[in-house]
Design a protein around this motif. Structure first.
Motif, PDB file in Angstrom:
ATOM      1  N   LYS A   1      48.367  39.483  33.089  1.00 28.83           N
ATOM      2  CA  LYS A   1      49.146  38.312  33.483  1.00 28.83           C
ATOM      3  C   LYS A   1      49.527  38.373  34.957  1.00 28.83           C
ATOM      4  O   LYS A   1      49.449  37.375  35.682  1.00 28.83           O
ATOM      5  CB  LYS A   1      50.406  38.226  32.614  1.00 28.83           C
ATOM      6  CG  LYS A   1      51.308  37.034  32.901  1.00 28.83           C
ATOM      7  CD  LYS A   1      52.495  37.040  31.945  1.00 28.83           C
ATOM      8  CE  LYS A   1      53.440  35.878  32.218  1.00 28.83           C
ATOM      9  NZ  LYS A   1      54.592  35.892  31.264  1.00 28.83           N
ATOM     10  N   GLU A   2      49.917  39.547  35.417  1.00 29.79           N
ATOM     11  CA  GLU A   2      50.375  39.716  36.794  1.00 29.79           C
ATOM     12  C   GLU A   2      49.223  39.796  37.792  1.00 29.79           C
ATOM     13  O   GLU A   2      49.345  39.335  38.926  1.00 29.79           O
ATOM     14  CB  GLU A   2      51.226  40.993  36.896  1.00 29.79           C
ATOM     15  CG  GLU A   2      52.626  40.855  36.354  1.00 29.79           C
ATOM     16  CD  GLU A   2      53.500  40.029  37.289  1.00 29.79           C
ATOM     17  OE1 GLU A   2      54.072  40.583  38.243  1.00 29.79           O
ATOM     18  OE2 GLU A   2      53.589  38.807  37.067  1.00 29.79           O
ATOM     19  N   TYR A   3      48.122  40.408  37.391  1.00 29.24           N
ATOM     20  CA  TYR A   3      47.026  40.665  38.331  1.00 29.24           C
ATOM     21  C   TYR A   3      45.682  40.245  37.723  1.00 29.24           C
ATOM     22  O   TYR A   3      44.806  41.082  37.482  1.00 29.24           O
ATOM     23  CB  TYR A   3      46.995  42.148  38.707  1.00 29.24           C
ATOM     24  CG  TYR A   3      48.299  42.651  39.270  1.00 29.24           C
ATOM     25  CD1 TYR A   3      48.669  42.367  40.580  1.00 29.24           C
ATOM     26  CD2 TYR A   3      49.179  43.396  38.480  1.00 29.24           C
ATOM     27  CE1 TYR A   3      49.873  42.819  41.099  1.00 29.24           C
ATOM     28  CE2 TYR A   3      50.388  43.851  38.995  1.00 29.24           C
ATOM     29  CZ  TYR A   3      50.726  43.559  40.302  1.00 29.24           C
ATOM     30  OH  TYR A   3      51.922  44.007  40.812  1.00 29.24           O
ATOM     31  N   PRO A   4      45.492  38.954  37.478  1.00 26.77           N
ATOM     32  CA  PRO A   4      44.249  38.503  36.822  1.00 26.77           C
ATOM     33  C   PRO A   4      42.998  38.756  37.654  1.00 26.77           C
ATOM     34  O   PRO A   4      41.905  38.863  37.102  1.00 26.77           O
ATOM     35  CB  PRO A   4      44.490  37.004  36.620  1.00 26.77           C
ATOM     36  CG  PRO A   4      45.509  36.634  37.651  1.00 26.77           C
ATOM     37  CD  PRO A   4      46.400  37.835  37.768  1.00 26.77           C
ATOM     38  N   ASN A   5      43.144  38.860  38.972  1.00 28.76           N
ATOM     39  CA  ASN A   5      41.982  39.045  39.847  1.00 28.76           C
ATOM     40  C   ASN A   5      41.913  40.445  40.446  1.00 28.76           C
ATOM     41  O   ASN A   5      41.278  40.659  41.476  1.00 28.76           O
ATOM     42  CB  ASN A   5      42.018  38.006  40.975  1.00 28.76           C
ATOM     43  CG  ASN A   5      41.984  36.589  40.443  1.00 28.76           C
ATOM     44  OD1 ASN A   5      41.196  36.274  39.556  1.00 28.76           O
ATOM     45  ND2 ASN A   5      42.858  35.734  40.961  1.00 28.76           N
ATOM     46  N   SER A   6      42.544  41.394  39.791  1.00 26.80           N
ATOM     47  CA  SER A   6      42.568  42.767  40.283  1.00 26.80           C
ATOM     48  C   SER A   6      41.166  43.361  40.365  1.00 26.80           C
ATOM     49  O   SER A   6      40.281  43.044  39.565  1.00 26.80           O
ATOM     50  CB  SER A   6      43.425  43.630  39.353  1.00 26.80           C
ATOM     51  OG  SER A   6      43.237  45.003  39.615  1.00 26.80           O
ATOM     52  N   LEU A   7      40.983  44.253  41.330  1.00 34.84           N
ATOM     53  CA  LEU A   7      39.739  45.009  41.437  1.00 34.84           C
ATOM     54  C   LEU A   7      39.475  45.798  40.161  1.00 34.84           C
ATOM     55  O   LEU A   7      38.334  46.088  39.815  1.00 34.84           O
ATOM     56  CB  LEU A   7      39.837  45.960  42.640  1.00 34.84           C
ATOM     57  CG  LEU A   7      38.674  46.914  42.898  1.00 34.84           C
ATOM     58  CD1 LEU A   7      37.416  46.129  43.257  1.00 34.84           C
ATOM     59  CD2 LEU A   7      39.024  47.883  44.023  1.00 34.84           C
ATOM     60  N   TYR A   8      40.546  46.131  39.438  1.00 32.94           N
ATOM     61  CA  TYR A   8      40.434  46.952  38.238  1.00 32.94           C
ATOM     62  C   TYR A   8      40.519  46.131  36.958  1.00 32.94           C
ATOM     63  O   TYR A   8      40.764  46.669  35.878  1.00 32.94           O
ATOM     64  CB  TYR A   8      41.534  48.020  38.247  1.00 32.94           C
ATOM     65  CG  TYR A   8      41.534  48.818  39.519  1.00 32.94           C
ATOM     66  CD1 TYR A   8      40.629  49.849  39.710  1.00 32.94           C
ATOM     67  CD2 TYR A   8      42.407  48.498  40.555  1.00 32.94           C
ATOM     68  CE1 TYR A   8      40.600  50.562  40.891  1.00 32.94           C
ATOM     69  CE2 TYR A   8      42.384  49.213  41.741  1.00 32.94           C
ATOM     70  CZ  TYR A   8      41.482  50.240  41.908  1.00 32.94           C
ATOM     71  OH  TYR A   8      41.449  50.937  43.081  1.00 32.94           O
ATOM     72  N   ALA A   9      40.277  44.819  37.048  1.00 27.56           N
ATOM     73  CA  ALA A   9      40.403  43.951  35.878  1.00 27.56           C
ATOM     74  C   ALA A   9      39.471  44.382  34.750  1.00 27.56           C
ATOM     75  O   ALA A   9      39.824  44.296  33.569  1.00 27.56           O
ATOM     76  CB  ALA A   9      40.134  42.500  36.275  1.00 27.56           C
ATOM     77  N   TYR A  10      38.272  44.845  35.098  1.00 29.17           N
ATOM     78  CA  TYR A  10      37.341  45.263  34.043  1.00 29.17           C
ATOM     79  C   TYR A  10      37.897  46.439  33.257  1.00 29.17           C
ATOM     80  O   TYR A  10      37.658  46.570  32.043  1.00 29.17           O
ATOM     81  CB  TYR A  10      35.970  45.599  34.636  1.00 29.17           C
ATOM     82  CG  TYR A  10      35.862  46.946  35.313  1.00 29.17           C
ATOM     83  CD1 TYR A  10      35.314  48.037  34.651  1.00 29.17           C
ATOM     84  CD2 TYR A  10      36.301  47.130  36.623  1.00 29.17           C
ATOM     85  CE1 TYR A  10      35.201  49.266  35.267  1.00 29.17           C
ATOM     86  CE2 TYR A  10      36.190  48.355  37.248  1.00 29.17           C
ATOM     87  CZ  TYR A  10      35.641  49.424  36.571  1.00 29.17           C
ATOM     88  OH  TYR A  10      35.540  50.645  37.185  1.00 29.17           O
ATOM     89  N   LEU A  11      38.685  47.306  33.919  1.00 26.84           N
ATOM     90  CA  LEU A  11      39.308  48.422  33.213  1.00 26.84           C
ATOM     91  C   LEU A  11      40.425  47.934  32.299  1.00 26.84           C
ATOM     92  O   LEU A  11      40.643  48.487  31.223  1.00 26.84           O
ATOM     93  CB  LEU A  11      39.857  49.433  34.218  1.00 26.84           C
ATOM     94  CG  LEU A  11      38.826  50.316  34.908  1.00 26.84           C
ATOM     95  CD1 LEU A  11      39.508  51.206  35.935  1.00 26.84           C
ATOM     96  CD2 LEU A  11      38.083  51.165  33.906  1.00 26.84           C
ATOM     97  N   ASP A  12      41.133  46.888  32.727  1.00 24.05           N
ATOM     98  CA  ASP A  12      42.161  46.308  31.862  1.00 24.05           C
ATOM     99  C   ASP A  12      41.533  45.844  30.552  1.00 24.05           C
ATOM    100  O   ASP A  12      42.053  46.108  29.459  1.00 24.05           O
ATOM    101  CB  ASP A  12      42.836  45.122  32.550  1.00 24.05           C
ATOM    102  CG  ASP A  12      43.510  45.494  33.858  1.00 24.05           C
ATOM    103  OD1 ASP A  12      43.789  46.690  34.056  1.00 24.05           O
ATOM    104  OD2 ASP A  12      43.749  44.583  34.671  1.00 24.05           O
ATOM    105  N   PHE A  13      40.407  45.146  30.661  1.00 23.92           N
ATOM    106  CA  PHE A  13      39.727  44.658  29.457  1.00 23.92           C
ATOM    107  C   PHE A  13      39.188  45.820  28.619  1.00 23.92           C
ATOM    108  O   PHE A  13      39.236  45.790  27.384  1.00 23.92           O
ATOM    109  CB  PHE A  13      38.589  43.711  29.837  1.00 23.92           C
ATOM    110  CG  PHE A  13      39.050  42.352  30.281  1.00 23.92           C
ATOM    111  CD1 PHE A  13      39.794  41.544  29.432  1.00 23.92           C
ATOM    112  CD2 PHE A  13      38.736  41.872  31.545  1.00 23.92           C
ATOM    113  CE1 PHE A  13      40.221  40.286  29.836  1.00 23.92           C
ATOM    114  CE2 PHE A  13      39.156  40.619  31.960  1.00 23.92           C
ATOM    115  CZ  PHE A  13      39.900  39.820  31.102  1.00 23.92           C
ATOM    116  N   TYR A  14      38.655  46.829  29.301  1.00 21.04           N
ATOM    117  CA  TYR A  14      38.160  48.010  28.585  1.00 21.04           C
ATOM    118  C   TYR A  14      39.284  48.652  27.771  1.00 21.04           C
ATOM    119  O   TYR A  14      39.123  48.966  26.583  1.00 21.04           O
ATOM    120  CB  TYR A  14      37.589  49.015  29.579  1.00 21.04           C
ATOM    121  CG  TYR A  14      37.317  50.383  28.984  1.00 21.04           C
ATOM    122  CD1 TYR A  14      36.151  50.629  28.268  1.00 21.04           C
ATOM    123  CD2 TYR A  14      38.232  51.419  29.130  1.00 21.04           C
ATOM    124  CE1 TYR A  14      35.904  51.877  27.715  1.00 21.04           C
ATOM    125  CE2 TYR A  14      37.993  52.666  28.580  1.00 21.04           C
ATOM    126  CZ  TYR A  14      36.829  52.895  27.875  1.00 21.04           C
ATOM    127  OH  TYR A  14      36.600  54.131  27.324  1.00 21.04           O
TER     128      TYR A  14
END
Length: 409
Positions: free
Chosen positions: A355-368
């Motif tokens: 929610k806070e960082y939808p475009n983070s460089l690490y977004a793929y790790l969030d989903f993982y």
């Protein structure tokens, strides 16, 4: 980017890419051994002294590999450590402390015990027995397995509590993460970037010519390797800061390809671009701010997960200038909670990160990580959905592909 955050984020990245490599034991002398395992582009190194007085272990590695390291030690020597020495506080050096139970005596710099119970580490929940029982501020000497073992503080570059561990008779020196052989260094505080060179020089001045140095990661070093490492530090820092002081931005400096002669140093877990950013951050680092994790931990321990998001926004809205606000912090908590099988709590933190960082460089790790958490709860449909979202952002991720294949089958 803010103070102390790079190490947290890099740690998150590495922890989410587990390779499960074998534990390797390399003989250095009759009584001293290097124990290590690979994690993709780098190794994690530990050192064992085994002899008539028992077994001494320097550093315990990451929590994920700790049981494998323990089993390898037990199989090789049929015993477990009597003494553990942590070269500094970071989780890839202390993460395995707890698997050895209450028997070992643990020694570290005076700051380590305090730091492992707050801030970055509060959600790691170190048991009291896994914290250092002997703390020192300058130096101390052990006599063990026929060796005089000198422990010396050398703070300020990689962390605020680095120590050296020197086996004087065998002339083997464990240097933690103060220097690497052929790779850019990592750090906790951006201001420490400028301290690497003088500290490496101090280290060089104190050691004899024929010494063997074992770092916390990568290959061993000889004394002449410190000269090469220091030259890299001085040259790259000077090149980047010269352009920075002319008013160039980070992206402009990266575009100049100033560090092309040092590209091989960026093949570890700190890329060339990250090293450039680190040098720039050394000029912009903010002080006197803290992590908000201690406050969120209190809410988590109360058991009311619904209040975590509200507390986060209370801190952000009312005390913004007191804390660091950067992507990766919430996700790192989620990752730690997954390790503890606290899947519902992990999802709360990970959804807040998204929610806070939808475009983070690490977004793929969030989903993982969300995929891992939902899989842990048995909700395989949501797990698969999150893994697929992560794969869209990181199409080459072998780990995510493996998780998807596992669920589809």
């Amino acid at each position: 980017m803010k103070r102390k955050m790079f190490y947290l984020i890099i740690g998150l990245f590495l922890s989410a890419n587990l390779f499960g490599e074998e534990i390797i034991i390399e003989k250095l002398t009759e009584k001293i051994f290097k124990v290590y395992y690979h994690r993709g582009s780098y190794t994690t190194n530990m050192v064992v002294s085994y002899g008539e007085d028992g077994l001494l272990l320097i550093d315990t590695g990451q929590a994920e590999e700790a049981e494998d390291v323990r089993n390898a030690i037990l199989e090789k020597w049929n015993c477990l450590p009597d003494i553990i020495i942590n070269t500094h506080e970071h989780i890839d050096h202390t993460g395995g402390n707890n698997v050895y139970g209450k028997e070992p005596l643990i020694i570290a710099d005076a700051l380590v015990r305090r730091n492992l119970t707050s801030g970055n580490y509060v959600f790691d929940e170190f048991p009291d027995y896994s914290l250092p029982q002997i703390n020192f501020s300058d130096s101390m000497t052990l006599y063990f397995n026929g060796e005089q073992i000198k422990l010396m503080s050398l703070h300020g570059s990689h962390s605020a509590n680095d120590i050296l561990v020197w086996f004087k008779k065998s002339n083997i020196l464990c240097i933690g993460d103060i220097a690497y052989n052929g790779y850019f260094p990592s750090y906790e505080d951006p201001k420490g970037v400028l301290e690497f060179s003088p500290i490496v020089q101090e280290l060089y001045n104190m050691i004899p010519e024929n010494i063997l140095m074992v770092p916390g990661h990568y290959d061993n070093l000889k004394k002449e390797d410190l000269t090469v490492f220091k030259k890299m530090l001085d040259t790259t820092i000077n090149l980047v800061l010269t352009e920075y002081k002319k008013g160039k931005t980070k992206d402009e400096i990266i575009g100049l390809k100033l560090l092309k002669d040092w590209e091989s140093y960026g093949k570890g877990y700190f890329s060339t671009n990250l090293w450039i950013e680190a040098i720039i951050m050394s000029q912009e680092a903010e002080n006197n701010k803290k992590l908000y994790l201690d406050e969120l931990y209190k809410v988590y321990k109360s058991g009311d997960l619904n209040k975590i998001e509200a507390k986060y926004y209370e801190l952000k809205n009312n005390s913004y200038d007191e804390y660091f606000w950067i992507d990766g912090i919430l996700a790192s908590v989620g990752q730690k909670l997954i390790q503890k099988k606290q899947y519902e709590a992990a999802i709360v933190f990970l959804n807040l990160e998204r929610k806070e960082y939808p475009n983070s460089l690490y977004a793929y790790l969030d989903f993982y990580l969300l995929g891992k958490a939902y899989a842990g709860l048995g909700d395989y449909q949501l797990a698969l959905e999150n893994f697929r979202n992560g794969l869209k952002l990181s199409p080459d991720s072998k780990r995510i592909k493996e998780e998807i294949k596992k669920l589809e089958n």
